[in-house]
Scaffold this active site. Structure first.
Site, PDB file in Angstrom:
ATOM      1  N   ASP A   1       6.160   0.830   6.777  1.00  0.00           N
ATOM      2  CA  ASP A   1       4.717   0.621   6.607  1.00  0.00           C
ATOM      3  C   ASP A   1       4.125   1.696   5.705  1.00  0.00           C
ATOM      4  O   ASP A   1       3.692   2.734   6.208  1.00  0.00           O
ATOM      5  CB  ASP A   1       4.035   0.627   7.980  1.00  0.00           C
TER       6      ASP A   1
ATOM      7  N   HIS B   1       3.466   2.875  12.708  1.00  0.00           N
ATOM      8  CA  HIS B   1       2.601   4.046  12.887  1.00  0.00           C
ATOM      9  C   HIS B   1       3.200   5.101  13.810  1.00  0.00           C
ATOM     10  O   HIS B   1       2.476   5.908  14.401  1.00  0.00           O
ATOM     11  CB  HIS B   1       1.224   3.637  13.440  1.00  0.00           C
TER      12      HIS B   1
ATOM     13  N   ASP C   1       3.374  -6.335   3.494  1.00  0.00           N
ATOM     14  CA  ASP C   1       2.918  -5.261   4.378  1.00  0.00           C
ATOM     15  C   ASP C   1       3.263  -5.587   5.833  1.00  0.00           C
ATOM     16  O   ASP C   1       2.450  -5.425   6.726  1.00  0.00           O
ATOM     17  CB  ASP C   1       1.398  -5.046   4.225  1.00  0.00           C
TER      18      ASP C   1
ATOM     19  N   GLU D   1      -4.933   1.877   2.438  1.00  0.00           N
ATOM     20  CA  GLU D   1      -5.033   0.709   3.314  1.00  0.00           C
ATOM     21  C   GLU D   1      -5.198   1.139   4.764  1.00  0.00           C
ATOM     22  O   GLU D   1      -5.935   0.509   5.531  1.00  0.00           O
ATOM     23  CB  GLU D   1      -3.792  -0.175   3.162  1.00  0.00           C
ATOM     24  N   GLU D   2      -4.503   2.216   5.152  1.00  0.00           N
ATOM     25  CA  GLU D   2      -4.410   2.559   6.570  1.00  0.00           C
ATOM     26  C   GLU D   2      -5.738   2.982   7.190  1.00  0.00           C
ATOM     27  O   GLU D   2      -6.014   2.646   8.338  1.00  0.00           O
ATOM     28  CB  GLU D   2      -3.370   3.674   6.775  1.00  0.00           C
TER      29      GLU D   2
ATOM     30  N   HIS E   1       0.826  -1.219   0.000  1.00  0.00           N
ATOM     31  CA  HIS E   1       0.000   0.000   0.000  1.00  0.00           C
ATOM     32  C   HIS E   1       0.856   1.262   0.000  1.00  0.00           C
ATOM     33  O   HIS E   1       1.815   1.387   0.747  1.00  0.00           O
ATOM     34  CB  HIS E   1      -1.028  -0.006   1.136  1.00  0.00           C
TER      35      HIS E   1
END
Length: 471
Positions: free
Chosen positions: A295, A427, A357, A329-330, A283
């Site tokens: 990520d 994140h 991922d 995606e997130e 992503h």
């Protein structure tokens, strides 16, 4: 006698053919790894995504730049086709940096490291200040009830379990409090929520992530933030001493109407079965605290590299091979859902999809969403990966973005790197380019390309005599 001799001859011929095939596969896979490690492009691409573009929130200018950049780079590879697939995505902005403190007495405060959760509303203009009530998860809200929760800030403090060797299991065991914490606390009259960061390490970095208000109306929504693990431990210890502590936090985030973005898609047309499609992807969007290197910048550039490696080593896929860089995606999975929707509308035959991922760490193997027969076929290739220390082949999820393709005979697979450090960065503000090891990233790209090569060459319909002999 003639019959016996004929049988022996056929057996010898079969064994000899299998040995030749296995030797050929070993050599081709060696070429793929050599190309990635000696002349790779993945690290260079990630450098640009991370350091020249940065965090790529869905709907942001940076996300637009990432779309333009990756489309251009795929075109430079000389693929048969490169295109953008429109998709409407959420647009959420963080605004000015968040601020928070805990008040332990008149004029006595200590600042807290917090960050807004993606999709949260802002606090009131002057911030939100209230007493705190600590809970260990969503189920404990019912034990306290509205009488004890109303007017307070709910502090979710269930940690990721350190005894899970597979860290994604630890993450799955407590991420519900981040995603649904505000929705559930609001039903009991809470004025805000603070969630312990999804992190196995004790540090001062708050980790953001998506959250949902479910069916709450606008006037029922409450602000939601993540707190660092160190500050979560501090706040919890202070509440044991002084249960009427107050926390203040100020957030300036905002939700906007959906905007148009794109999945970026590149394709090598199959030489023998062009209507059978294999997908490899990651992503393109990321959170905004860091630059999204692990990520999922790593997955994006590894997926692009799969197509380049196969082209550079001279392999022409029998089936059509696509790289798909999914958007959103997130905080919505809009890109994955849109790709599957269009594929269904066009009645496309997806036989295989592989997603990266889980960060750019040392690859260990794959998980497969497949039938027993298909999985046994994959296991027959395991010896070809052992020289590269790839040993983990298990049934499991392929990945979020390719998940909507599930159905029929489609096999879904996910690259599984060593996950022990992943949630140190997930994140958070330290998910940056310098946290990615060049060699580990390139090993992952080569591992993905090798699996794609084998699936394309042999298919996943049944176990051949050659595959049986490789066990």
């Amino acid at each position: 006698m003639k019959k016996i001799l004929c049988t022996l001859a056929l057996s010898f011929f079969g064994i000899h053919s299998a040995m030749i095939a296995q030797s050929s596969d070993s050599l081709n896979i060696r070429k793929i790894y050599d190309m990635s490690l000696l002349n790779g492009k993945s690290y260079e691409w990630l450098d640009h995504l991370s350091n020249q573009i940065g965090g790529r929130l869905s709907g942001s200018f940076n996300a637009e730049q990432a779309v333009d950049y990756t489309k251009k780079e795929l075109e430079n590879l000389g693929l048969d086709k490169v295109w953008l697939q429109p998709v409407m995505v959420p647009k959420w902005t963080r605004g000015e940096r968040e601020f928070a403190y805990v008040q332990t007495g008149p004029g006595d405060t200590r600042n807290l490291n917090i960050t807004a959760l993606g999709g949260s509303i802002a606090t009131a203009e002057g911030g939100t200040k209230a007493q705190v009530i600590e809970v260990q998860g969503l189920e404990q809200l019912r034990e306290y009830g509205e009488e004890q929760i109303k007017g307070k800030i709910v502090f979710y403090n269930r940690p990721m379990r350190a005894d899970h060797i597979l860290t994604f299991e630890a993450y799955g065991g407590c991420v519900d409090q981040r995603y649904s914490g505000a929705e559930e606390a609001a039903k009991y009259g809470a004025v805000g929520v603070i969630v312990r960061s999804m992190n196995l390490r004790m540090d001062d970095l708050p980790h953001t992530g998506s959250m949902s208000y479910g069916d709450l109306t606008e006037d029922q929504k409450i602000p939601a933030a993540a707190i660092s693990t160190n500050d979560a431990a501090y706040l919890s210890s202070m509440l044991k001493i002084q249960n009427d502590l107050q926390v203040y936090f100020k957030m300036n985030c905002k939700n906007f109407p959906d905007v148009q973005s794109y999945n970026v898609i590149g394709e090598i047309t199959g030489s023998e079965s062009p209507n059978e499609i294999m997908v490899v992807g990651g992503h393109l969007d990321s959170w905004d605290l860091g630059d999204g290197a692990h990520d999922d910048g790593a997955g994006v550039v590894q997926s692009m590299e799969v197509l380049r490696l196969l082209k550079e080593t001279g392999y022409q896929p029998k089936k059509t091979l696509r790289v798909v860089l999914f958007m959103n995606e997130e905080n919505g999975l809009r890109g994955g859902n849109k790709y599957a929707e269009v594929a269904k509308e066009k009645n496309e035959d997806h036989v295989f999809a592989l997603e990266s991922d889980s960060g750019g760490f040392t690859p260990r193997g794959f998980t497969f969403n497949a039938t027993d027969s298909q999985f046994n076929k994959v296991l027959s290739w395991k010896p070809l990966f052992e020289p590269y220390l790839i040993h983990y082949f298990e049934k499991g999820s392929g990945g979020a973005d390719i998940g909507p393709l599930e159905g029929g005979d489609t096999v879904l697979a996910g690259l599984r790197p060593d996950s022990q450090r992943y949630f140190d960065y997930h994140h958070a503000a330290n998910d940056t380019f310098d946290a990615v090891n060049k060699r580990e990233l390139e090993l992952g790209a080569a591992t993905m390309a090798s699996l794609v090569y084998l699936v394309d060459k042999y298919g996943l319909d049944s176990i051949s005599n050659t595959a049986q002999l490789k066990k």
